[in-house]
Design an enzyme around this catalytic site. Structure first.
Site, PDB file in Angstrom:
ATOM      1  CE  LYS A  77      -3.938   2.011   2.440  1.00 61.53           C
ATOM      2  NZ  LYS A  77      -4.871   1.987   3.820  1.00 61.53           N
ATOM      3  CB  SER A 157      -7.887   4.151   2.477  1.00 63.40           C
ATOM      4  OG  SER A 157      -7.367   3.213   3.357  1.00 63.40           O
ATOM      5  CB  SER A 181      -8.812   1.006   5.501  1.00 59.15           C
ATOM      6  OG  SER A 181      -9.280   2.185   5.336  1.00 59.15           O
TER       7      SER A 181
HETATM    8  N1  GLN Z   1     -13.471   4.503   5.828  1.00 61.89           N
HETATM    9  C1  GLN Z   1     -12.835   4.840   7.166  1.00 61.89           C
HETATM   10  C2  GLN Z   1     -12.659   6.215   6.996  1.00 61.89           C
HETATM   11  O1  GLN Z   1     -12.781   6.791   5.989  1.00 61.89           O
HETATM   12  C3  GLN Z   1     -11.656   3.953   7.484  1.00 61.89           C
HETATM   13  C4  GLN Z   1     -10.695   4.374   6.727  1.00 61.89           C
HETATM   14  C5  GLN Z   1      -9.558   3.368   6.984  1.00 61.89           C
HETATM   15  O2  GLN Z   1      -9.493   2.609   7.905  1.00 61.89           O
HETATM   16  N2  GLN Z   1      -8.308   3.963   6.909  1.00 61.89           N
HETATM   17  O3  GLN Z   1     -11.969   6.801   7.777  1.00 61.89           O
END
Ligand code: GLN
Length: 493
Positions: A77, A157, A181
């Site tokens: 990532k 994400s 995410s």
């Molecule tokens: N969808 C969540 C957010 O927008 C989680 C994102 C994540 O876990 N990095 O914060």
């Protein structure tokens, strides 16, 4: 085909010299060449470095005694700093930032012999659930609905990682999970995603979003592969004061372990109003599978679940606004000049950050400001403690919780809710475990009526990833999820 193998199978094939690490890496680089133009799963492809690393892996393999991941092609990532390889966090503000150091998690993987084929796409600074907020373009989910050409989001994400693994453009990938995410994109792309206990993997060298929640973990096509990758990623690190000094067990040995006598909790509060009958049915099937495998099923209550999202969307932006203060155009990345220092900051941060990141910085700054700190941030911290207590109490009577991973299957690029708060509702099942630091695993279980994967989530006790892996591998076996996406290496799409 070499790209069809699991990590476990490839590791064995490499040791038997059925094929070389060079061949395995070349097969993945070719697959990326063929499909990345369409999926946009990778922001940066590191084919040359990968080939060099694979040649080195072949030498290590012939010398014998090679570590488990020697020669295994992985995606990383683009939130993990990689020495000498541009790291973007999918943001414009970092410019062409190229770290001079390696994050601890990626250094651990390299020490274990892994070959990095590229840096995967994500929502900007890991804020989002779709990959639509990347400054490097949207990612396409390799799955399609039956008889329907609508391009779908991979989730987020860590959507680039999920898409890369689902499309066989990497054997596994790293993700990070702050509020879901790793788990949600794994569910959307029909793969396995494991968020370890907070503190299990070092955060050092991973670009920070919300430091009290961020946790790295593996994304793979099988539970066993997740166990193999996690063993290599995890461990104490003196450079991260929140990293736990707890021995890393042999996670792989937990696969296939008997579940006799294990108690599985089904939390009432996760039966969210409006949950589709289809998702409810998949959840019920998961319960039946675990009962069949020898588990006792127990109804439990996590009464503060309903406050999970509201508190997460105070605490995560608060920490983000503080972490992102460093991107000021002076010390890091891209700069826009201005007549005054304030103007330089304003222009740099306005042009450098995308809309969602700016929204979070504003919300975070607001809830931390003197007049509102007690009303929002402090109160959210108190509720966080109550959410944590719910889990502690539940784990007095059960060993693992079973819930859906996400409220829906993947949706179309053009079907995203306009209202950001509507978007945040997507994280309803994943956020509570993040708030409490619990480890959680998403396993693909079945396809919905439109042909898209649905996942179930297992949540475990702190530092007991082994039980999650044991239960996850039993669920995986019972579900026998063998469907593959439309777009993948070797498939004529
Ligand atoms: N969808 C969540 C957010 O927008 C989680 C994102 C994540 O876990 N990095 O914060």
């Amino acid at each position: 085909m070499l790209t069809d193998l699991t990590i476990a199978q490839a590791a064995e094939g490499l040791r038997k010299r059925d094929f070389t690490a060079a061949e395995l890496t070349n097969a993945h680089v070719k697959a990326i060449d063929a499909l990345n133009g369409r999926l946009n799963a990778y922001i940066t492809v590191t084919a040359d470095q990968a080939k060099e690393a694979a040649a080195q892996a072949d030498k290590t393999l012939s010398a014998g005694d090679a570590p488990t991941l020697t020669g295994i092609p992985l995606g990383i990532k683009d939130l993990f700093c990689t020495k000498g390889v541009r790291t973007t966090a999918a943001s414009r503000i970092l410019g062409d930032f190229t770290p001079t150091y390696e994050s601890t998690v990626t250094a651990n993987l390299l020490a274990n012999g892994a070959v990095f084929v590229g840096k995967t796409n994500l929502d900007e600074f890991a804020m989002g659930s779709t990959n639509l907020t990347s400054a490097f373009g949207v990612v396409e989910n390799p799955w399609r609905r039956n008889g329907d050409d609508t391009p779908l989001v991979p989730g987020g994400s860590s959507g680039g990682s999920a898409a890369a693994v689902a499309a066989h453009l990497a054997m596994g990938a790293t993700g990070t999970d702050t509020g879901g995410s790793i788990r949600q994109p794994a569910a959307y792309c029909g793969i396995v995603g494991l968020k370890p206990t907070y503190g299990r993997c070092s955060r050092w060298g991973t670009i920070a979003f919300a430091s009290s929640l961020d946790q790295a973990g593996p994304m793979t096509r099988t539970v066993e592969d997740a166990a193999i990758m996690l063993a290599a990623m995890a461990g104490h690190d003196a450079k991260d004061s929140t990293s736990a000094n707890i021995a890393v067990p042999d996670y792989r040995a937990a696969c296939g372990r008997s579940l006799k006598g294990l108690r599985i909790g089904v939390p009432a509060e996760y039966r969210a109003p409006g949950m589709s009958a289809e998702l409810q049915a998949v959840w019920d099937r998961g319960v039946a599978m675990l009962r069949e495998a020898g588990c006792e099923i127990v109804d439990v209550s996590l009464p503060h679940t309903k406050y999970g999202l509201a508190t997460y969307y105070i605490i995560a932006p608060a920490e983000a606004s503080s972490n992102l203060a460093r991107y000021d155009g002076v010390r890091f990345g891209d700069r826009r000049e201005g007549a005054s220092l304030n103007e330089l900051y304003e222009r740099t941060r306005h042009d450098g950050f995308g809309e969602e990141v700016r929204r979070r910085v504003l919300v975070g700054t607001y809830v931390l400001s003197a007049g509102y700190y007690d009303a929002y941030y402090l109160r959210a911290q108190k509720i966080r403690t109550l959410i944590q207590r719910d889990f502690t109490q539940a784990f007095e009577s059960v060993d693992v919780l079973l819930t859906p991973t996400a409220p829906t299957a993947a949706f179309g690029h053009n079907e995203k809710p306009e209202d950001p708060v509507q978007m945040y509702l997507n994280d309803v099942f994943t956020v509570p475990a993040s708030m409490a630091g619990q480890p959680a695993l998403s396993v693909p279980v079945s396809l919905d009526s439109t042909g898209l994967p649905l996942g179930l989530q297992l949540i475990g006790r702190h530092f007991d990833e082994e039980t999650l892996i044991a239960v996850g591998s039993a669920l995986e076996k019972a579900a026998d999820f063998t469907a593959r996406p439309t777009f993948r290496a070797g498939a004529a799409a």
